[in-house]
Motif scaffolding. Structure first.
Motif, PDB file in Angstrom:
ATOM      1  N   ALA A 119       0.810  -1.214   0.000  1.00  0.00           N
ATOM      2  CA  ALA A 119       0.000   0.000   0.000  1.00  0.00           C
ATOM      3  C   ALA A 119       0.845   1.267   0.000  1.00  0.00           C
ATOM      4  CB  ALA A 119      -0.925   0.004   1.218  1.00  0.00           C
ATOM      5  N   ALA A 120       1.998   1.228   0.636  1.00  0.00           N
ATOM      6  CA  ALA A 120       2.849   2.412   0.716  1.00  0.00           C
ATOM      7  C   ALA A 120       3.250   2.922  -0.655  1.00  0.00           C
ATOM      8  CB  ALA A 120       4.101   2.095   1.549  1.00  0.00           C
ATOM      9  N   PHE A 121       3.369   2.019  -1.608  1.00  0.00           N
ATOM     10  CA  PHE A 121       3.802   2.410  -2.950  1.00  0.00           C
ATOM     11  C   PHE A 121       2.644   2.462  -3.944  1.00  0.00           C
ATOM     12  CE2 PHE A 121       7.282   0.157  -0.835  1.00  0.00           C
ATOM     13  CZ  PHE A 121       8.294   1.105  -0.913  1.00  0.00           C
ATOM     14  N   SER A 122       1.631   1.639  -3.718  1.00  0.00           N
ATOM     15  CA  SER A 122       0.599   1.486  -4.740  1.00  0.00           C
ATOM     16  C   SER A 122      -0.328   2.678  -4.871  1.00  0.00           C
ATOM     17  CB  SER A 122      -0.229   0.221  -4.462  1.00  0.00           C
ATOM     18  OG  SER A 122      -0.871   0.307  -3.203  1.00  0.00           O
ATOM     19  N   ILE A 123      -0.900   3.143  -3.768  1.00  0.00           N
ATOM     20  CA  ILE A 123      -1.917   4.189  -3.864  1.00  0.00           C
ATOM     21  C   ILE A 123      -1.354   5.529  -4.339  1.00  0.00           C
ATOM     22  CG2 ILE A 123      -3.643   5.499  -2.575  1.00  0.00           C
ATOM     23  CD1 ILE A 123      -4.336   2.564  -3.303  1.00  0.00           C
TER      24      ILE A 123
END
Length: 546
Positions: free
Chosen positions: A415-419
């Protein structure tokens, strides 16, 4: 170590490698497009199997079984709900990529915003792969193999030491696969492993249910369908690891990112011969995702009926395989797990190299006025893949010190990179005048916001809901900047006519059928289906997580 199991493992592993080599040996790689995109020649079976098995690593077997054992089947929400996201990607996003003849997803950001945004996002992708994706694949594969063959006891070393050794074995094998074979060899092995995986899953289900039923398969099936049914629940509450409400907030966003902008996944679809082929392949991968409860959840359910407390719940899947399978099947499943680890690790390496070579290295060389030859690009690509592999092999064993359940840890890191990346991609798709500076500010704002809410401030809100709030805030911020400082010339997509972009004519009824099955699966694994309302959930814990 059981000699028959180990011999079975070696035999299946060598057989898969031999088939991949025989099918790809004539495919001599002389260009970067051949290395990274298989010369855009993949058929729908290759695209579908590559999409599915690039997504499936040992992490799915290990993490899903652990989550079902200690909680319930709410973790299946990730895989089953992704079918909706995959259909959206197939219909609206893949056509844009193929129309623009894009080799990487950040290529869209260059045409929509500017080269600087493309380079920035490429760097974020690379960091994500190097410290998250590749290490997670190696770690989960090592955990599964150690549990199946008990290398810790055989070698007389610590659990951590055995994980270190196995991580390096998988990493080196995966590196050779990617460097020597390229994408073509990877997708061929995916297809072979697909047959092996479904065969292994069915056999494991049979022997597992027979074990639960004390030798009677039908009684075992009756047992798991009528007792401990709280573990069959896929509709999570706020107290569960995956509340069902998150499907409509952060989960749909992460699934759209993963299937629509994650380079390691989208690269498989971009290698298709045309749009119709790509869409057929995505539909095939959707069918595979709907098989998730059988492939990944059932071992955890069987474990519920076999064990109470477990020393290390990460080993639940391996324990079930070891305790219920005959030696030949034990080795067979171990080979599938090993292959799944390699065919997730290899595409990850290939995609990381694609991003580095095409988005960073080649533009840098061309900007300095130097002529870049294909042979040179291939050489640098192989060196970079070795660097990335070595770094991942050093990082992977450190995941052992994570306090969260393995699957939850993996998703939080993703999530840290995806959103942040998905948000600027989404605004790019949805608008025509939002400027490049808005993308850069939005990326920094969203990434910083997520880090603060997870590491500094305790919001008390599930991280997937936090993601949805950050997505909305970042989108609004970018739209405000776009309103104040719009691009003087609106963005307009160009058709480079590299592949045929005529869509698959049967896609609508096929996709509709897939969505119906998705809904029926949620109903089946709920209080409206198999779950008895009278049974109260009982979370099982790890006695000693380390």
């Amino acid at each position: 170590m059981n000699t028959v199991a180990f011999a079975s493992f070696i035999l299946v592993t060598v057989l898969v490698a031999a088939i991949s080599w025989l099918k790809s040996r004539r495919n001599k790689i002389t260009t970067s497009e051949g290395q990274f995109l298989a010369n855009r020649s993949l058929k729908y079976t290759a695209v579908g199997s590559a999409l599915f098995f690039t997504n499936i690593s040992a992490a799915e077997f290990v993490g899903s079984s652990e989550s079902v054992f200690i909680n319930n089947m709410t973790v299946m929400t990730w895989g089953i709900s992704s079918v909706f996201a995959m259909i959206i990607v197939s219909e609206f996003i893949i056509p844009v990529y193929l129309k623009g003849a894009m080799s990487t997803t950040p290529d869209f950001l260059e045409s929509r915003y500017d080269p600087g945004t493309k380079k920035l996002v490429s760097c974020v992708f690379l960091v994500s792969y190097l410290i998250n994706l590749l290490p997670v694949v190696l770690y989960s594969g090592a955990v599964a193999l150690n549990g199946l063959f008990h290398f810790k006891e055989i070698w007389g070393i610590s659990y951590g030491g055995s994980i270190w050794i196995l991580v390096w074995c998988i990493g080196l094998a995966g590196s050779l696969y990617s460097i020597l074979g390229g994408l073509k060899a990877i997708v061929i092995s995916d297809l072979v492993l697909g047959i092996c995986m479904f065969t292994g899953a069915l056999l494991l289900a049979y022997f597992g249910l027979k074990h639960v039923g004390a030798g009677d398969f039908q009684f075992g099936l009756h047992q798991i369908l009528t007792t401990e049914t709280q573990h069959l629940n896929s509709i999570g509450t706020a107290a569960d690891a995956v509340p069902f409400s998150t499907v409509f907030t952060g989960m749909i966003l992460m699934n759209l990112f993963y299937w629509g902008t994650e380079q390691v996944i989208v690269q498989q679809a971009l290698a298709s011969s045309d749009l119709a082929t790509s869409q057929k392949g995505i539909a095939l991968a959707c069918a595979g995702k709907l098989m998730g409860p059988l492939l990944f959840m059932l071992p955890g359910i069987i474990a519920v009926h076999m064990y109470t407390n477990v020393e290390n719940t990460t080993n639940v899947f391996s324990m079930v395989v070891s305790d219920v399978s005959p030696p030949v099947l034990n080795g067979f499943i171990a080979a599938v797990i090993f292959g799944a680890a390699i065919t997730s690790f290899s595409p990850g390496l290939n995609s990381a190299s694609t991003l580095f070579i095409l988005n960073l290295y080649k533009p840098f060389k061309e900007k300095s006025g130097k002529k870049v030859e294909e042979k040179s690009l291939l050489q640098v690509s192989k060196r970079f893949q070795m660097f990335a592999s070595l770094l991942a092999m050093f990082i992977a064993p450190l995941i052992l010190f994570s306090n969260d359940g393995f699957y939850t840890f993996m998703q939080k890191m993703n999530a840290a990179f995806s959103i942040p990346i998905f948000t600027i991609m989404f605004v790019g798709f949805a608008t025509k005048k939002v400027p490049p500076i808005a993308a850069k500010i939005g990326l920094a704002f969203c990434l910083t916001g997520y880090i603060l809410t997870q590491l500094v401030f305790d919001t008390g809100i599930h991280f997937l809901h936090v993601l949805a709030l950050l997505f909305l805030c970042t989108t609004v911020l970018m739209l405000i900047i776009g309103k104040l400082y719009p691009m003087p010339i609106p963005y307009s997509a160009q058709n480079k006519q590299v592949v045929d972009i005529k869509p698959w004519k049967n896609r609508h009824w096929v996709n509709g059928s897939l969505l119906i099955v998705m809904v029926l699966l949620f109903l089946l694994f709920s209080k409206a289906g198999l779950v008895k309302a009278s049974e109260k959930p009982e979370k099982r814990i790890s006695i000693n997580k380390k």
